[in-house]
Design an enzyme around this catalytic site. Sequence first.
Site, PDB file in Angstrom:
ATOM      1  N   ASP A  49       0.845  -1.196   0.000  1.00 57.98           N
ATOM      2  CA  ASP A  49       0.000   0.000   0.000  1.00 57.98           C
ATOM      3  C   ASP A  49       0.882   1.248   0.000  1.00 57.98           C
ATOM      4  OD1 ASP A  49      -2.908   1.069   0.669  1.00 57.98           O
ATOM      5  OD2 ASP A  49      -1.502   2.198   1.913  1.00 57.98           O
ATOM      6  N   TYR A  54       2.676   9.896   0.329  1.00 57.68           N
ATOM      7  CA  TYR A  54       3.659   9.271   1.227  1.00 57.68           C
ATOM      8  C   TYR A  54       5.087   9.458   0.716  1.00 57.68           C
ATOM      9  CZ  TYR A  54      -0.413   6.514   2.784  1.00 57.68           C
ATOM     10  OH  TYR A  54      -1.635   6.098   3.224  1.00 57.68           O
ATOM     11  N   LYS A  83      -2.877   5.820  -4.232  1.00 58.51           N
ATOM     12  CA  LYS A  83      -4.022   6.714  -3.969  1.00 58.51           C
ATOM     13  C   LYS A  83      -3.878   8.062  -4.653  1.00 58.51           C
ATOM     14  CE  LYS A  83      -4.011   4.488   0.523  1.00 58.51           C
ATOM     15  NZ  LYS A  83      -2.605   4.407   0.964  1.00 58.51           N
ATOM     16  N   HIS A 114      -8.008   9.201  -2.078  1.00 59.96           N
ATOM     17  CA  HIS A 114      -7.443   9.175  -0.722  1.00 59.96           C
ATOM     18  C   HIS A 114      -8.393   9.761   0.326  1.00 59.96           C
ATOM     19  CE1 HIS A 114      -3.212   9.042   1.261  1.00 59.96           C
ATOM     20  NE2 HIS A 114      -4.136   8.842   2.176  1.00 59.96           N
TER      21      HIS A 114
END
Length: 317
Positions: A49, A54, A83, A114
């Site tokens: 994931d 990120y 996402k 997201h």
Amino acid sequence: MRNRMRMVRLNNGVKMPVVGFGTYSDDNDGEITQLAVRQALKMGYRHFDTAKIYGSEPALGKALTEAIADGVIQRKDVFVTSKLWSSDHHDPVSALKQTLDELGLDYIDMYLVHWPVKLKPGVNNPVPEESDFDDLDMENTWYWMEQCLAMGLCRCIGVSNFSTSKLQQLLCFATVPPAVNQVEMHPMWRQRKLREFCRRHRIHVSAYSPLGGPGNYWGSTAVVGHPVVKSIALKHDATPAQVALARGMSRGVSVIVKSFNQRRMKENIGAIEVELDEYDMLEIQRMEEWKIMRGEFLTNQTTSPYRTIQDLWDDEI
Ligand SMILES: NC(=O)C1=CN([C@@H]2O[C@H](COP(=O)(O)OP(=O)(O)OC[C@H]3O[C@@H](n4cnc5c(N)ncnc54)[C@H](OP(=O)(O)O)[C@@H]3O)[C@@H](O)[C@H]2O)C=CC1
Ligand SMILES: O=C1CO[C@H](CO)[C@@H](O)[C@@H]1O
């Protein structure tokens, strides 16, 4: 490699491994992430994931590309989720193409919206300023998510951080229903109402921060340190983290858990073998509830569509 990873079948027939490996970390060190993913693959993790916000897409991509080149895995045997960040709602197709470039992949398995929040293009701050918000037109965003699917850029589309009523609204105009809603879930935030709604509408619930995100800037040790969770762990010769993960999986949910520490990575994937009984379930059901990821940073009185966290999560907080 460990025994075969358990899979869930999504509403479009695609199979997804029930344990996902999270790649969010506060410090986002590419080399540490890449090494952790390589180790995770060796241990049997097959679901990874990530998200544009990120910054872990390049490290994950490098580790997967290396493992594919070394013959450790084939592309079809790993499930990759990423996402759509909130500042890319105006153009999900370009955002996903950029994600694919970062990952060095031709397609991903799951692409999630997201948050039900739209920010102005170019805003890459996870904690937006008041002037960063834009008007969300979820029907338009979803149309373009469906185009991502039609173009073969991903195998499934879904959402994240959607309440029951936001899902209900989405289902009114979706041609393709979301395959997944990825939300916070753990023994202290059990998502009963959302899980029941998702069960009825065949939307799979995936649990993020299944341990309560201890160590994250928003996280807490409340879940793994809870006396009820600890005593169930003792009874089963398991660890508190394994109890939290096993409880999620026993509810038909997949769990996205992050550790970059080899011992804890093994411990977490080992939760597949932990079986809780009805008494444990009742004990957990009686625990106090506490939503740890509250998303205050996405609310404000003027520019956000959500003035308060109750507007963001509707009546679920
Ligand atoms: N859709 C969304 O909005 C969100 C998605 N996510 C996704 O879900 C993933 C997991 O959620 P996350 O918030 O990271 O939280 P988790 O509940 O997975 O907790 C991760 C933290 O717990 C520690 N940890 C891991 N295993 C154990 C263990 N066995 N015992 C004790 N501590 C442990 C880790 O440290 P260490 O590495 O040192 O082991 C890390 O600090 C993220 O990485 C991300 O991919 C997360 C938040 C929001
Ligand atoms: O997935 C997540 C992890 O971190 C982000 C903030 O830094 C969150 O917005 C988010 O939902």
